[in-house]
Design a protein around this motif. Structure first.
Motif, short mmCIF file in Angstrom:
data_model
loop_
_atom_site.label_atom_id
_atom_site.label_comp_id
_atom_site.label_asym_id
_atom_site.label_seq_id
_atom_site.Cartn_x
_atom_site.Cartn_y
_atom_site.Cartn_z
N ILE A 103 -3.90 5.85 -10.93
CA ILE A 103 -4.96 5.40 -10.03
C ILE A 103 -4.32 4.54 -8.95
O ILE A 103 -3.80 3.46 -9.24
N ALA A 104 -4.33 5.03 -7.72
CA ALA A 104 -3.80 4.26 -6.60
C ALA A 104 -4.75 3.11 -6.27
O ALA A 104 -4.33 1.99 -6.06
N TYR A 105 -6.04 3.43 -6.23
CA TYR A 105 -7.08 2.41 -6.11
C TYR A 105 -8.41 3.05 -6.46
O TYR A 105 -8.53 4.27 -6.49
N GLN A 106 -9.38 2.20 -6.75
CA GLN A 106 -10.70 2.72 -7.06
C GLN A 106 -11.79 1.75 -6.66
O GLN A 106 -11.51 0.56 -6.45
N ARG A 107 -12.99 2.29 -6.51
CA ARG A 107 -14.18 1.49 -6.26
C ARG A 107 -15.19 1.90 -7.33
O ARG A 107 -16.05 2.78 -7.09
N MET A 117 0.85 -1.18 0.00
CA MET A 117 0.00 0.00 0.00
C MET A 117 0.89 1.24 0.00
O MET A 117 1.93 1.25 0.64
N GLN A 147 -1.95 14.03 -4.19
CA GLN A 147 -3.06 13.09 -4.17
C GLN A 147 -4.40 13.81 -4.20
O GLN A 147 -4.55 14.90 -3.64
N ARG A 198 -0.48 7.55 2.21
CA ARG A 198 -1.49 8.60 1.99
C ARG A 198 -1.03 9.89 2.65
O ARG A 198 -0.48 9.87 3.75
N ALA A 257 -12.41 7.09 -7.05
CA ALA A 257 -11.03 6.78 -7.39
C ALA A 257 -10.09 7.65 -6.55
O ALA A 257 -10.38 8.82 -6.29
N TYR A 258 -9.00 7.04 -6.10
CA TYR A 258 -7.95 7.73 -5.34
C TYR A 258 -6.75 7.82 -6.27
O TYR A 258 -6.25 6.81 -6.75
#
Length: 142
Positions: A31-35, A1, A49, A4, A41-42
């Motif tokens: 894109i660090a991660y997304q839902r 990870m 960031q 942040r 999206a983060y």
């Protein structure tokens, strides 16, 4: 990870897909991660960031008033980058016009001036994004 930051703005957007094209393809964020199921999206660009969340009237989002474009009135997001020229080329190739043309600016910071090559562009929802290439410091001219 990844790590942040302590302060990460979360921007409400009308279309996550359109926003990702702008932030990832044009500005160079990853894109660090997304839902996707949540329209979220983060993003990260060398430690800069931002979170993007698609507006969903049924999701109980933290909206204090109805959103009208341009979003983010009264704020601009300054993001340090290694060089602004490649980003300006990408934006130009994509047909994105600059809100404020690139220029070198020197800002006083106590007894120094801090230089930056900067330009401003609007994202698809009207948020102002100021990309900055650092030019160094110099004594204040009297």
């Amino acid at each position: 990870m990844f790590e942040r930051n302590r302060l990460v703005p979360e921007l409400m957007v009308t279309s996550l897909d359109s926003s990702l094209v702008f932030w990832v393809s044009h500005l160079g964020f990853k894109i660090a991660y997304q839902r996707p199921e949540d329209g979220f999206a983060y993003l990260d660009l060398n430690g800069a960031q931002v979170m993007l969340e698609q507006v969903d009237p049924d999701a109980g989002q933290w909206l204090t008033a109805p959103l009208t474009q341009p979003f983010g009135r009264g704020i601009n997001l300054q993001i340090d980058v290694e060089a602004v020229a490649p980003i300006i080329r990408k934006l130009d190739q994509a047909g994105c016009s600059l809100y404020r043309e690139c220029q070198d600016t020197w800002y006083r910071a106590d007894h120094l001036e801090v230089g930056q090559r900067e330009f401003i562009v609007k994202d698809p929802d009207g948020y102002l994004v100021r990309l900055v290439e650092r030019l160094g410091e110099r004594p204040v001219c009297s």
